[in-house]
Motif scaffolding. Structure first.
Motif, PDB file in Angstrom:
ATOM      1  N   PHE A 171      57.311  72.055  30.500  1.00 20.63           N
ATOM      2  CA  PHE A 171      56.852  71.180  31.355  1.00 20.63           C
ATOM      3  C   PHE A 171      55.373  71.137  30.717  1.00 20.63           C
ATOM      4  CE2 PHE A 171      60.666  70.712  33.056  1.00 20.63           C
ATOM      5  CZ  PHE A 171      61.279  69.904  33.608  1.00 20.63           C
ATOM      6  N   ASP A 172      53.956  69.700  30.517  1.00 29.60           N
ATOM      7  CA  ASP A 172      53.290  69.742  30.627  1.00 29.60           C
ATOM      8  C   ASP A 172      52.821  69.576  32.310  1.00 29.60           C
ATOM      9  OD1 ASP A 172      53.530  66.797  30.860  1.00 29.60           O
ATOM     10  OD2 ASP A 172      52.886  66.701  29.729  1.00 29.60           O
ATOM     11  N   LYS A 174      51.115  66.653  33.835  1.00 26.35           N
ATOM     12  CA  LYS A 174      51.587  65.680  34.416  1.00 26.35           C
ATOM     13  C   LYS A 174      52.872  65.227  35.208  1.00 26.35           C
ATOM     14  CE  LYS A 174      47.526  62.812  32.570  1.00 26.35           C
ATOM     15  NZ  LYS A 174      47.077  62.038  31.493  1.00 26.35           N
ATOM     16  N   SER A 175      53.553  65.865  33.884  1.00 27.81           N
ATOM     17  CA  SER A 175      55.501  65.912  34.248  1.00 27.81           C
ATOM     18  C   SER A 175      55.662  66.374  34.890  1.00 27.81           C
ATOM     19  CB  SER A 175      56.154  65.592  32.573  1.00 27.81           C
ATOM     20  OG  SER A 175      55.943  68.036  32.044  1.00 27.81           O
ATOM     21  N   LYS A 178      54.925  64.580  38.062  1.00 30.34           N
ATOM     22  CA  LYS A 178      56.504  63.787  38.560  1.00 30.34           C
ATOM     23  C   LYS A 178      57.432  64.317  38.788  1.00 30.34           C
ATOM     24  CE  LYS A 178      57.765  59.771  35.595  1.00 30.34           C
ATOM     25  NZ  LYS A 178      58.342  59.245  35.004  1.00 30.34           N
ATOM     26  N   GLU A 179      57.883  66.161  38.089  1.00 31.91           N
ATOM     27  CA  GLU A 179      59.174  65.653  38.206  1.00 31.91           C
ATOM     28  C   GLU A 179      59.274  66.517  40.315  1.00 31.91           C
ATOM     29  OE1 GLU A 179      63.023  67.769  37.164  1.00 31.91           O
ATOM     30  OE2 GLU A 179      62.008  66.079  36.247  1.00 31.91           O
TER      31      GLU A 179
END
Length: 290
Positions: A171-172, A174-175, A178-179
């Motif tokens: 993941f980066d 931001k993701s 969000k997760e």
């Protein structure tokens, strides 16, 4: 100082005495430590070298100031607790805060090379800010300490999961955010274990519970120590009349006590009941050498 026509300027200094008969907590925080940790490539989610350095600086502060009864640290913050009877610097807030901040910062810089031998410090150098907060009762103080330890757990669980998503899941930032949005503790534990076989319970205690620094005396069995403090009849600073002889004895006993760092639960009663000197401000028995 000789009198002069300029001496009137002293009248502009304002008194900043803290309220008598209250516990004093001086909390310091690293200034701009997000950038600082990136500059020196601190390991994520936790860098043991950085935490050990914070603890070493806190121990040095406690060694310099025997009036401190306990300290608690997480990440780039540390809380130093003075007993409600403390009269150091006449309880002047500015003196207490600046002394803690400057002494801690000096030792942090001085001890840096011990913990980061291959990474020399360069400008801008690390610095810390601080504030003094007063708590009128033992319960208020314990609730404060509990709050910091709960924060330690919440932040560490989040960071451990966040960085697992990035480092192991691809993941980066931001993701990953969000997760984890809206997730509960159980959700994060499930992500760690089901996806990455990480059992959060097996993470080092220093990361989950933070660091507690105090003088080490012989522990007592819970329920065997005398009443530590009667909140309703607690004496104020002015009412305390320790003889100079007794005061000197207490100072010597504190000087002989070993300062220790532990990573334990400070929310439950057992921690405080087994270490009554923390709240009574009366030195305990020095442990016998093994």
């Amino acid at each position: 100082m000789a009198n002069s026509k300029y001496e009137y300027v002293k009248n502009f200094e304002q008194p900043d005495l803290l309220i008598p008969n209250t516990w004093i907590v001086v909390r310091i925080d690293g200034r701009g430590f997000h950038k600082f940790s990136n500059k020196y490539a601190f390991e994520k989610p936790n860098d043991r070298r950085a935490l050990d350095l914070m603890n070493a600086a806190a121990m040095a502060v406690m060694n310099e100031l025997p009036d401190i009864v306990i300290a608690y640290g997480i990440s780039d913050e540390y809380s130093f607790v003075f007993h409600k009877t403390c009269a150091l610097f006449e309880r002047r807030s500015s003196k207490l805060v600046t002394t803690i901040v400057s002494t801690f910062t000096a030792y942090y810089v001085h001890l840096w090379s011990t913990h980061f031998p291959d990474v020399p410090l360069t400008a801008p150098l690390p610095s810390f800010d601080g504030r003094a907060v007063q708590y009128p009762s033992v319960q208020n103080l314990r609730d404060y300490m509990s709050w910091r330890q709960v924060d330690c757990h919440i932040n560490n669980l989040y960071n451990t999961t966040f960085w697992a998503l990035i480092q192991n899941g691809g993941f980066d930032a931001k993701s990953a955010e969000k997760e984890l949005a809206g997730s509960l503790s159980a959700d994060k534990n499930e992500i760690l274990f089901s996806r990455y076989k990480i059992n959060y319970n097996n993470e080092p205690e220093i990361y989950k519970k933070g660091s507690v620094v105090f003088r080490d005396y012989e522990m007592v069995e819970p329920g065997t120590a005398p009443e530590i403090i009667d909140e309703d009849s607690a004496k104020t600073v002015d009412e305390i009349a320790l003889s100079k002889t007794q005061e000197e004895k207490d100072r010597k006993r504190r000087a002989k006590a070993r300062i220790t760092v532990q990573h334990v639960d400070i929310i439950k009663d057992e921690f405080w009941e087994r270490r009554p000197w923390l709240l009574s401000n009366k030195p305990g028995k020095i442990p016998k050498e093994p």
